[in-house]
Design a protein around this motif. Sequence first.
Motif, PDB file in Angstrom:
ATOM      1  N   PHE A   1       0.797  -1.230   0.000  1.00  0.00           N
ATOM      2  CA  PHE A   1       0.000   0.000   0.000  1.00  0.00           C
ATOM      3  C   PHE A   1       0.831   1.282   0.000  1.00  0.00           C
ATOM      4  O   PHE A   1       0.299   2.348  -0.327  1.00  0.00           O
ATOM      5  N   ASN A   2       2.088   1.221   0.385  1.00  0.00           N
ATOM      6  CA  ASN A   2       2.853   2.450   0.569  1.00  0.00           C
ATOM      7  C   ASN A   2       4.125   2.552  -0.247  1.00  0.00           C
ATOM      8  O   ASN A   2       4.856   3.533  -0.126  1.00  0.00           O
ATOM      9  N   VAL A   3       4.435   1.519  -1.036  1.00  0.00           N
ATOM     10  CA  VAL A   3       5.660   1.532  -1.843  1.00  0.00           C
ATOM     11  C   VAL A   3       5.291   1.356  -3.317  1.00  0.00           C
ATOM     12  O   VAL A   3       4.544   0.433  -3.654  1.00  0.00           O
ATOM     13  N   PRO A   4       5.786   2.216  -4.201  1.00  0.00           N
ATOM     14  CA  PRO A   4       5.488   2.050  -5.624  1.00  0.00           C
ATOM     15  C   PRO A   4       6.326   0.941  -6.255  1.00  0.00           C
ATOM     16  O   PRO A   4       7.327   0.504  -5.687  1.00  0.00           O
ATOM     17  N   GLU A   5       5.896   0.493  -7.415  1.00  0.00           N
ATOM     18  CA  GLU A   5       6.695  -0.476  -8.168  1.00  0.00           C
ATOM     19  C   GLU A   5       7.963   0.215  -8.674  1.00  0.00           C
ATOM     20  O   GLU A   5       7.918   1.330  -9.188  1.00  0.00           O
ATOM     21  N   THR A   6       9.112  -0.455  -8.520  1.00  0.00           N
ATOM     22  CA  THR A   6      10.396   0.142  -8.900  1.00  0.00           C
ATOM     23  C   THR A   6      10.930  -0.390 -10.222  1.00  0.00           C
ATOM     24  O   THR A   6      11.971   0.067 -10.684  1.00  0.00           O
ATOM     25  N   ARG A   7      10.232  -1.322 -10.815  1.00  0.00           N
ATOM     26  CA  ARG A   7      10.732  -1.952 -12.042  1.00  0.00           C
ATOM     27  C   ARG A   7      10.817  -0.951 -13.189  1.00  0.00           C
ATOM     28  O   ARG A   7       9.882  -0.203 -13.456  1.00  0.00           O
ATOM     29  N   HIS A   8      11.968  -0.937 -13.860  1.00  0.00           N
ATOM     30  CA  HIS A   8      12.215  -0.093 -15.036  1.00  0.00           C
ATOM     31  C   HIS A   8      12.084   1.402 -14.722  1.00  0.00           C
ATOM     32  O   HIS A   8      11.692   2.188 -15.578  1.00  0.00           O
ATOM     33  N   LYS A   9      12.410   1.821 -13.480  1.00  0.00           N
ATOM     34  CA  LYS A   9      12.295   3.225 -13.101  1.00  0.00           C
ATOM     35  C   LYS A   9      13.616   3.712 -12.515  1.00  0.00           C
ATOM     36  O   LYS A   9      14.350   2.953 -11.884  1.00  0.00           O
ATOM     37  N   THR A  10      13.884   4.998 -12.721  1.00  0.00           N
ATOM     38  CA  THR A  10      15.061   5.619 -12.121  1.00  0.00           C
ATOM     39  C   THR A  10      14.716   6.084 -10.709  1.00  0.00           C
ATOM     40  O   THR A  10      13.552   6.097 -10.296  1.00  0.00           O
ATOM     41  N   ALA A  11      15.761   6.498  -9.969  1.00  0.00           N
ATOM     42  CA  ALA A  11      15.545   6.963  -8.597  1.00  0.00           C
ATOM     43  C   ALA A  11      14.673   8.219  -8.577  1.00  0.00           C
ATOM     44  O   ALA A  11      13.842   8.390  -7.670  1.00  0.00           O
ATOM     45  N   LEU A  12      14.820   9.089  -9.572  1.00  0.00           N
ATOM     46  CA  LEU A  12      13.994  10.295  -9.630  1.00  0.00           C
ATOM     47  C   LEU A  12      12.531   9.958  -9.896  1.00  0.00           C
ATOM     48  O   LEU A  12      11.620  10.554  -9.309  1.00  0.00           O
ATOM     49  N   GLU A  13      12.275   8.994 -10.776  1.00  0.00           N
ATOM     50  CA  GLU A  13      10.896   8.571 -11.044  1.00  0.00           C
ATOM     51  C   GLU A  13      10.271   7.910  -9.823  1.00  0.00           C
ATOM     52  O   GLU A  13       9.097   8.127  -9.517  1.00  0.00           O
ATOM     53  N   ILE A  14      11.072   7.103  -9.107  1.00  0.00           N
ATOM     54  CA  ILE A  14      10.560   6.462  -7.899  1.00  0.00           C
ATOM     55  C   ILE A  14      10.256   7.504  -6.825  1.00  0.00           C
ATOM     56  O   ILE A  14       9.250   7.413  -6.117  1.00  0.00           O
ATOM     57  N   ALA A  15      11.122   8.523  -6.699  1.00  0.00           N
ATOM     58  CA  ALA A  15      10.880   9.595  -5.731  1.00  0.00           C
ATOM     59  C   ALA A  15       9.582  10.335  -6.058  1.00  0.00           C
ATOM     60  O   ALA A  15       8.805  10.683  -5.148  1.00  0.00           O
ATOM     61  N   ALA A  16       9.327  10.557  -7.344  1.00  0.00           N
ATOM     62  CA  ALA A  16       8.079  11.209  -7.748  1.00  0.00           C
ATOM     63  C   ALA A  16       6.871  10.336  -7.411  1.00  0.00           C
ATOM     64  O   ALA A  16       5.820  10.845  -6.991  1.00  0.00           O
TER      65      ALA A  16
END
Length: 525
Positions: free
Chosen positions: A471-486
């Motif tokens: 519920f509180n963590v986004p999917e990190t697959r194929h994403k950069t650190a900046l995209e994950i932070a967003a």
Amino acid sequence: MQDSRHQLLPGGQLCDRLDCPVVIAAIFITGIGGTFQYGFSVSVLTSPSEFIKELVNQTCLQRYGISLDPGQVSLIWSFTVSIFCIGGLLGALVAGPLMSKYGRKQCLLFNNFTAISGAVLMLSSQKAMSFEMIMVGRLLYGINAGVSLSAHTLYLVECAPKKLRGMVGVTVATFVSFGKFSGQLLGISELLGTEQRWPWLLGFNGFTALLQLATLPFLPESPSFLLLNRGDREACDKALKRLWGDKDYTWEVEEMMKEKAAIQGVRNHSVMELIQNKNVRWQLITILITFTGLQLCGINAVYFYSFDVFRAAGIQEGQLRYAALGTGLCEVCTSIACFMFIESTGKKVLLYRGYLAMSATLVLLTITLFLQTQISWMPYCSMLLVFLFIFCFASGPSGIIAPLPGELFTQPFKSAAYTLACTLNWTGLFLLGMLFPILVVGTFFSWTLWVTFASSSSCSAAPAVACLCGFNVPETRHKTALEIAADFDRMHRKSGEAKRQSTEQDLNVAKSQRDQILILFTKHT
């Protein structure tokens, strides 16, 4: 459409991996001298434990003319086991600054000398009649493992293309599993688990360190480190070309340049600055909960009690080591399978499903252990559940948690994040290594500790991590650190702000409807 299907199908993933042969070589070269050392050192002392305890007694008898009682030997043995974790904690604390200053590759390269020094002490301990040399060797092995656990993971994550980053991250846990299995395998009496050959078993880490020392110089430094830390675009391009071949990696470089622009003028942060920074609070909470849950999930307790479970199932005492080999082999095979399907399934799904399955399995295992003296076939159920629990662990949490700090944080925070995560890991291992051998002296303590681990896993740790990831963590697959932070920012936007935006939206809609009614009324009149 064709590209997306190519990424989702297993055949497409296989082609992607084969297109990067240097990345594959980097996986094996860094793994054998990286997290393999950690896994091997965790499991290797099980087989020669009686020989080492005998060495402790003989040393004290020869030097001081006294024979130690079993309690004193257990205390020295516990410290010998746990000093590895003290070294690991020291290694984790210095790994961050070393990686930031000298680079990931150089840190791994010179770290091998620590393992070689420890191996020399291990090989000499029996002839020198000194158990203290084993302690110092374990301390050096711990420092080596503490540094390599961070440097190996970060180096691979930064060297792999974004589409393969998840699979490459899993290999970190695969080499931990392979190290555990190798320690179990080499420890059998047919190989190195004998009274004459056990020093060679303990010194095996030195041979793997020599192998990495001879091969690692042929690999380039991390492209991300070269560009973001040193600002050397030309060296970054050369490193990418060596790692990925003659391909168009313009998009990846542009993403790194965006991150470089975002962190322009920002220095590497310390652990305290990471804790105090509100912009990465949810990333920090994710690291704290996942790495703490990794220690409380019960996997170490399952490994510790596997001999008891197999013994209760009727396996002969002389065959217990071979049965335990099955647990290591199960973890290795499952980790390799996870490597194949992680990109098509997603890290988030594998993580929370794995923890929920572990929780349910551990509850069932606790029940079967209580009933194994009352029902004749119940020990076999316990044995099956041990393998199922290891399968659930290796198919999700084992391979996904280790590379998380390198994926969730931007460059200035990565080293501090790994330092904090590895500190949690080593502290948990130290407490386990010190307390279990001392407290488990009778049936009462054994069952009490087992139920404690089972309860902490089924009632708190595993479900807590599963809920956080679900519920509180986004999917990190194929994403950069900046995209994950967003993504984190969107998921955890303040409720007051969200409510205010919703109210403003409703007012705008109402205003628009009112204007339309006025226009219609004016036309009608």
